[in-house]
Design a protein around this motif. Structure first.
Motif, short mmCIF file in Angstrom:
data_model
loop_
_atom_site.label_atom_id
_atom_site.label_comp_id
_atom_site.label_asym_id
_atom_site.label_seq_id
_atom_site.Cartn_x
_atom_site.Cartn_y
_atom_site.Cartn_z
N ASN A 261 46.30 40.21 36.78
CA ASN A 261 45.84 41.47 36.18
C ASN A 261 44.77 41.24 35.12
O ASN A 261 44.41 42.16 34.38
CB ASN A 261 47.03 42.20 35.55
CG ASN A 261 48.05 42.63 36.59
OD1 ASN A 261 47.70 43.17 37.63
ND2 ASN A 261 49.33 42.36 36.31
N ARG B 293 39.51 39.59 46.71
CA ARG B 293 40.13 40.01 47.98
C ARG B 293 40.03 38.90 49.02
O ARG B 293 40.98 38.62 49.76
CB ARG B 293 39.46 41.29 48.49
CG ARG B 293 39.62 42.49 47.57
CD ARG B 293 39.24 43.78 48.26
NE ARG B 293 37.86 43.82 48.72
CZ ARG B 293 36.82 44.25 48.00
NH1 ARG B 293 37.02 44.64 46.75
NH2 ARG B 293 35.59 44.29 48.50
N ALA C 276 37.32 38.83 36.86
CA ALA C 276 37.55 38.57 38.28
C ALA C 276 37.68 37.09 38.59
O ALA C 276 38.45 36.70 39.47
CB ALA C 276 36.42 39.18 39.11
N LEU D 272 43.79 44.56 47.61
CA LEU D 272 43.19 45.84 47.18
C LEU D 272 42.42 45.70 45.87
O LEU D 272 42.02 46.70 45.27
CB LEU D 272 44.29 46.89 47.03
CG LEU D 272 45.08 47.21 48.30
CD1 LEU D 272 46.29 48.07 47.98
CD2 LEU D 272 44.19 47.90 49.33
N ASP D 273 42.22 44.47 45.42
CA ASP D 273 41.50 44.23 44.17
C ASP D 273 40.07 44.80 44.25
O ASP D 273 39.45 44.77 45.32
CB ASP D 273 41.43 42.72 43.89
CG ASP D 273 40.98 42.41 42.48
OD1 ASP D 273 41.84 42.28 41.60
OD2 ASP D 273 39.74 42.30 42.27
N PRO D 274 39.53 45.30 43.15
CA PRO D 274 38.17 45.85 43.18
C PRO D 274 37.09 44.81 43.42
O PRO D 274 35.97 45.16 43.81
CB PRO D 274 38.01 46.50 41.80
CG PRO D 274 39.05 45.86 40.94
CD PRO D 274 40.19 45.53 41.85
N ASP D 275 37.40 43.53 43.23
CA ASP D 275 36.39 42.48 43.39
C ASP D 275 36.48 41.83 44.77
O ASP D 275 37.55 41.40 45.21
CB ASP D 275 36.58 41.41 42.31
CG ASP D 275 35.46 40.38 42.34
OD1 ASP D 275 34.41 40.63 41.73
OD2 ASP D 275 35.66 39.32 42.99
#
Length: 321
Positions: free
Chosen positions: A42, A80, A46, A73-76
């Motif tokens: 968390n 992923r 990144a 589902l990570d934004p980076d």
């Protein structure tokens, strides 16, 4: 390195320090690093999250796999990708459970494709229904991975759908994977899809079709395999030769003999092997000519083929006595 020192660095304000601490953690004196790594997933940086994902490789506790699944589902994008790679190394069948919820249509396509890939080798029955539903997904990557899952599960209930995909999917790689997945079929019902694959516009699909037909020992495909021996791509000819040998297809004799003079040595090798498997005495003279081939492997295989033909003739003579 002491765990206490690393734990302190994991809280440092500098992301570079935290990242190096994550890298060092697997080499610490801590037996169970998962509790220390999970909060790092968390992290606001990144690169720290990516290293934490990689550090969890080989960890298959329920908490670790659940956390890794969420990282799909990570934004980076790099995070992923790392999560997909680590999850792809899972070995325990129970590890599939946290991934199954990611196989549903309301999950982003990239995450679904990565989840299917991770589940594939785990052979989870729970992936069957989502994979079947995803065969018509708009995203080709999802379809590819879903077909791969079905190929690993080897459920006869999927054969009809896989044959349809193999024949008609707009993506060549999906067609190729589906044709390979049909290699466990127990019915000749897949023959139309596989013979259609031999005429596909993409050579890799033709290559896979030629190979799968041999695996299934589909004698009805022999005429199509003989025609495949004239394919523009020698790679396809190699697979067709292999299948003709497995099928002991005497109809393939002329094309296989002609292939002993092909400039590509791999094809000459496969032709020699196939001629030995077929065991027809008409191949003796051409194989004797191949004993002078410039490639030592071709010469060796020609000798073995001649031996195989001789043994086959003795066996037939014994049966007739």
């Amino acid at each position: 390195m002491s765990t206490a020192t690393i734990a302190e660095r994991l809280q440092d304000a500098d992301a570079a320090v935290r990242r190096l601490a994550v890298i060092d953690l697997p080499y610490s004196d801590e037996d169970d690093i998962v509790p220390l790594l999970l909060p790092c997933l968390n992290d606001g940086d990144a690169s720290v999250r990516s290293e934490a994902v990689r550090a969890l490789e080989g960890q298959e506790s329920a908490d670790a796999v659940q956390a890794l699944a969420a990282m799909l589902l990570d934004p980076d994008a790099a995070v992923r990708k790392a999560a997909g790679e680590v999850l792809g190394e899972l070995k325990e069948s129970e590890s599939a459970a946290p991934l199954l919820p990611l196989l549903t249509a309301d999950v982003p396509a990239e995450a679904r494709a990565l989840a299917f890939r991770a589940v594939r080798a785990l052979r989870s029955p729970g992936a069957f229904a989502p994979a079947m539903q995803s065969l018509r997904d708009p995203d080709a990557a999802v379809r590819r991975e879903a077909v791969g899952v079905l190929g690993y599960l080897k459920d006869e209930a999927a054969i009809g759908e896989l044959a349809e995909v193999a024949a008609n999917d707009p993506d060549a790689e999906v067609r190729r994977i589906a044709i390979g997945a049909l290699g466990y079929a127990s019915s000749v019902s897949v023959l139309p899809a596989l013979t259609r694959g031999l005429a596909d516009a993409q050579w890799m699909v033709r290559d896979e079709s030629a190979q799968t037909l041999g695996k299934l020992r589909l004698a009805l495909a022999i005429p199509d395999l003989v025609r495949a021996m004239q394919d523009d791509y020698w790679q396809v000819r190699v697979k067709a030769a292999r299948s003709l040998g497995l099928l002991k297809a005497e109809a393939g004799l002329p094309a296989l003999v002609a292939s002993l003079a092909h400039p590509i040595s791999n094809l000459r090798k496969e032709a020699a092997i196939a001629l030995g498997e077929i065991g027809d005495t008409r191949a003796i003279a051409p194989l004797e000519g191949a004993l002078a081939d410039p490639d030592p492997d071709v010469r060796k295989l020609a000798r073995l083929a001649l031996t195989a033909i001789g043994l086959a003739q003795k066996a037939r003579a014994g049966e007739g006595a």
